[in-house]
Design an enzyme around this catalytic site. Sequence first.
Site, mmCIF file in Angstrom:
data_model
loop_
_atom_site.group_PDB
_atom_site.id
_atom_site.type_symbol
_atom_site.label_atom_id
_atom_site.label_comp_id
_atom_site.label_asym_id
_atom_site.label_seq_id
_atom_site.Cartn_x
_atom_site.Cartn_y
_atom_site.Cartn_z
ATOM 1 N N GLY A 144 36.355 54.980 24.771
ATOM 2 C CA GLY A 144 35.205 55.571 25.450
ATOM 3 C C GLY A 144 34.346 54.477 26.051
ATOM 4 C CG HIS A 373 18.540 56.590 8.705
ATOM 5 N ND1 HIS A 373 18.785 55.284 8.392
ATOM 6 C CD2 HIS A 373 17.196 56.690 8.868
ATOM 7 C CE1 HIS A 373 17.644 54.605 8.384
ATOM 8 N NE2 HIS A 373 16.666 55.443 8.660
ATOM 9 N NE ARG A 465 3.634 55.313 10.337
ATOM 10 C CZ ARG A 465 2.711 54.407 9.988
ATOM 11 N NH1 ARG A 465 2.963 53.556 9.020
ATOM 12 N NH2 ARG A 465 1.551 54.351 10.606
#
Length: 610
Positions: A144, A373, A465
């Site tokens: 890709g 995450h 943040r």
Amino acid sequence: MAPLAIAMAAPHQFSFRSPELKLSSLNHPVSWSIYNGHGSNIVPRICPLKICAVTKLRIRKVLRQCGLHVPRKVEKDVPQSNGAKSSVDHVQLPNESGAAFQGAQIVKCSNDKTATGSDTKPSNEHQHQNQDSTVPSLCIAVIGATGELARSKVFPALFALYYSGYLPQNVGIFGYSRKKLSDMDLRDMIAGTLTCRVDHHENCEDKLEKFLAQTYHIDGGNSNREGMTKLNTKMMQIEGKGEANRIFYLSVPQEALLDVALSLADGAQSQHGWNRIIIEKPFGFDAISSQRITQSLQSKLEESQIYRIDHLLGKDLIENLTVMRFSNLVFEPLWSRTYIRNVQVVFSQECGIEARGRYFDGYGTLRDIVHSHILQTIALFAMEQPVSLDGEDIRNEKVKVLRSIRKLDLGDAVLGQLKDESNKAESYMKSLTPTFFAAALYIENARWDGVPFLIKTGMGLIKNRVEIRIQFRHVPGSLYREKFGQNIDLDTNELILRDQPEEAILLKVNNKVPGLGLQLDASELNLLYRDKYNVEMPDSYEHLLLDVIDGDNHLFMRSDEVAAAWEILSPVIHEIDQHQVTPELYEPGGRGPVGAYYLGAKHGVRWADE
């Protein structure tokens, strides 16, 4: 020779005509201003040598299209009429009689092969084959290659590693796509995105040329099976007879993942070295689809070959979690429910949904950010000390934490969606996909029982943040409580690990204000990376790609980690999908939905950014 007119991108404009070569606008205003210490407001991270190198590549491309030969090594510092020296190469063009135009001079060329455009130097493929066969080779394929992720992140990260000496000299970089591009087309496409380190750019131009010379394009066509056979053949041509190791970065849409991965496993794996496959998140749409993907991949590949990448985990903040805790005696005894009152993980972004494209509407922040995450951050923070720093030992401890997290109920979560005032997202934000998510998680084990882990992530908020904030319990029977007034939270000790707005480690402590009387103040002992370390922070893709090369997999999710993370979120996902739960709307540039404040109050936590 017929007149040639070649127009380059402004401000470099070149016109070639017989009987002389004329160069105009040699002094690039941007590059010279940066050389003199100016122009930082124009391109803050640009490398001046890169401008010259990219311009040279464009010149060579046009000259080749005109049937002209340009030597790989040409003179520099062409004398100008005013005595100044040009930063571009000295280009020679043969005329019809075999002479070469050199600026305003005419120099007769000999009738050897070099002068007539037939280069006798060995090709790049031969150069690779002629290297010591006992030295392992490395081929890296970006599947890709023409996509935005590959052009803006993957190729620049690979060049940064090459420039810094972390890739072997006999490395081969392959771009695989379905577009009919030549090697030069791919090199020209990515050259503008490659930058050298701003703090040291020795030999930048030479290394850029060598890297691009070792970069090739493979046209996969309409069949990935045939395309992978082409890729394998090309790799074998440059690998020689020694140990041949390969890395495949799958920068492809989720719907194409299995076709590409399985075709690759059948037709492009090395038989004389290791093979590692990098897969981008999200890892499935829910628990069931994720399990199907895992089973399909494991039917052709070993689990140890699969590296599920989340670029956010390549930040120094994440790597510092285990370092801070396990290498500092002062923190390890405090790391439990006895001393920690709550933990907050905040990941907020200023940008709106228009920056993420149509892909985001299919997955949302819950599947995109929280599943990998956020939960990986909590696992690294809360895990027990592993037996060693080996990747499998660390992942064994992470999966124990994930399996101990209580399944999330919708009552302990807040969904939000950014109001679209610009109409930029109107074409693809037609669903109830959340752009904001907050929740309270609990780890049900002896160390963390009863400690709320509050998570918050959203787009279009007041500021960027990224931080982990640990709030400690109040001092029992504190003698100084009255000195802080009504708000007892003012005397709460906090440890903050921050990546944005700037990298820092902060420790909030109470101290006496200098002077007469007894007045207390909460101050921050800070370690700002920019003040302490005068180095350029590497991109997270550099960090993670180097880990793949080294075989370090502790920041990559194993299949049982993926499954455990989906189990935590499955009740909320099921509730949202079944009952079409409507997210709470929030204004751009604010702090998110009001429901997040009530969530914090429910669990006795005040958000750090309030």
